[in-house]
Write an enzyme that holds these catalytic residues in place. Structure first.
Site, PDB file in Angstrom:
ATOM      1  N   SER A 223       0.807   1.443 -37.252  1.00 34.59           N
ATOM      2  CA  SER A 223       0.038   2.598 -36.045  1.00 34.59           C
ATOM      3  C   SER A 223       1.365   3.233 -35.083  1.00 34.59           C
ATOM      4  CB  SER A 223      -0.995   1.851 -35.123  1.00 34.59           C
ATOM      5  OG  SER A 223      -1.474   1.055 -37.258  1.00 34.59           O
TER       6      SER A 223
HETATM    7  N1  SAH Z   1      -2.316  -3.923 -37.938  1.00 27.14           N
HETATM    8  C1  SAH Z   1      -1.059  -2.954 -38.573  1.00 27.14           C
HETATM    9  C2  SAH Z   1      -1.073  -1.347 -39.541  1.00 27.14           C
HETATM   10  C3  SAH Z   1      -1.499  -1.630 -40.505  1.00 27.14           C
HETATM   11  S1  SAH Z   1      -1.271  -0.841 -41.568  1.00 27.14           S
HETATM   12  C4  SAH Z   1      -0.346  -2.898 -37.820  1.00 27.14           C
HETATM   13  O1  SAH Z   1       0.068  -3.451 -36.482  1.00 27.14           O
HETATM   14  O2  SAH Z   1       1.060  -1.881 -37.532  1.00 27.14           O
HETATM   15  C5  SAH Z   1      -2.738  -1.115 -42.853  1.00 27.14           C
HETATM   16  C6  SAH Z   1      -2.462  -2.147 -43.446  1.00 27.14           C
HETATM   17  O3  SAH Z   1      -4.000  -2.894 -44.540  1.00 27.14           O
HETATM   18  C7  SAH Z   1      -1.439  -2.438 -44.380  1.00 27.14           C
HETATM   19  O4  SAH Z   1      -0.685  -2.927 -44.387  1.00 27.14           O
HETATM   20  C8  SAH Z   1      -2.479  -2.757 -45.371  1.00 27.14           C
HETATM   21  O5  SAH Z   1      -1.197  -3.539 -46.857  1.00 27.14           O
HETATM   22  C9  SAH Z   1      -3.641  -3.005 -45.369  1.00 27.14           C
HETATM   23  N2  SAH Z   1      -4.309  -3.517 -46.240  1.00 27.14           N
HETATM   24  C10 SAH Z   1      -5.393  -2.616 -46.986  1.00 27.14           C
HETATM   25  N3  SAH Z   1      -6.779  -3.232 -47.433  1.00 27.14           N
HETATM   26  C11 SAH Z   1      -6.214  -4.428 -47.052  1.00 27.14           C
HETATM   27  C12 SAH Z   1      -7.216  -5.085 -47.829  1.00 27.14           C
HETATM   28  N4  SAH Z   1      -8.481  -4.999 -48.669  1.00 27.14           N
HETATM   29  N5  SAH Z   1      -7.651  -6.323 -46.767  1.00 27.14           N
HETATM   30  C13 SAH Z   1      -5.948  -6.680 -46.504  1.00 27.14           C
HETATM   31  N6  SAH Z   1      -5.272  -5.875 -45.691  1.00 27.14           N
HETATM   32  C14 SAH Z   1      -5.424  -4.790 -46.396  1.00 27.14           C
END
Ligand code: SAH
Length: 206
Positions: free
Chosen positions: A53
């Site tokens: 992000s």
């Molecule tokens: N928090 C992260 C950014 C995450 S992007 C940071 O600090 O940079 C969103 C993430 O959510 C992705 O890696 C994706 O694989 C994960 N994601 C999507 N659906 C999910 C679910 N149901 N359970 C766990 N992770 C999930």
């Protein structure tokens, strides 16, 4: 530092949050190809087709979460673990769920290298939460849900708070703050449009 300037400009004023950023080198969480852009206020690609992000969004969500030092926090959507690292500087204990095994593995490696010993990254479907560690004082969801997932609401401690991007994926979503009270749940809209990848059900093998 460039990130701190962007954070302040976007309204992150909480000094504990700013200090957490100061102590966490974002370059550790992006691939080498993007390391030179790690200090810009932009989202960046990470492995498995996901993104880490925008720092100011991480900052504003963290500030809205209002983490206290004794809190047990759940994050959904670890990615490579930058947001979890920020939370680990503010909370007693952080659990983070990631559905893509390759990413949870990478996040664990990075956290170990940085000696962030109070984070546990677990491969799992975050929409189901982590019942064995519930209740949580704070829950932060970093993937977009159409509604705050029921299991996460159930795993929030009374007086606890959850921040979650709500809306249809591929559109702008709204950041919603949910507070659990003795009587039920209060919902507040942060009036901040964001764009997250969708919360996908199930675990991705690999
Ligand atoms: N928090 C992260 C950014 C995450 S992007 C940071 O600090 O940079 C969103 C993430 O959510 C992705 O890696 C994706 O694989 C994960 N994601 C999507 N659906 C999910 C679910 N149901 N359970 C766990 N992770 C999930």
């Amino acid at each position: 530092m460039r990130i701190l300037f962007a954070l302040r400009q976007r309204g992150v004023t909480d000094t504990r949050v700013l200090t957490a950023f100061e102590r966490t080198d974002r370059a550790e969480f992006v691939s080498e190809a993007f390391a030179d852009r790690a200090y810009e206020d932009v989202p960046l690609p990470i492995a498995s087709g996901q993104t880490t992000s925008q720092p100011s969004v991480v900052g504003l969500m963290t500030q809205a979460l209002d983490v206290r030092p004794r809190d047990k926090v759940l994050e959904v959507g670890t990615g490579t673990g930058f947001q979890a690292a920020i939370l680990s500087r503010l909370a007693r204990r952080v659990y983070s769920l990631e559905r893509q095994r390759a990413l949870s593995r990478l996040a664990r490696e990075i956290h170990a290298r940085l000696d962030l010993a109070n984070i546990t990254v677990i491969t799992g479907d975050g929409s189901l939460g982590l019942p064995e560690q519930a209740p949580f004082d704070r829950i932060l969801v970093t993937a977009a849900a159409e509604d705050p997932p029921g299991p996460l609401l159930a795993q929030l401690r009374e007086g606890g708070r959850m921040v979650v991007p709500v809306g249809v994926s591929d559109h702008m979503q709204q950041l919603v703050i949910v507070t659990r009270t003795a009587a039920g749940y209060d919902y507040d809209d942060l009036k901040m449009p964001v764009r997250f990848v969708p919360l996908v059900e199930g675990v991705e093998p690999g």
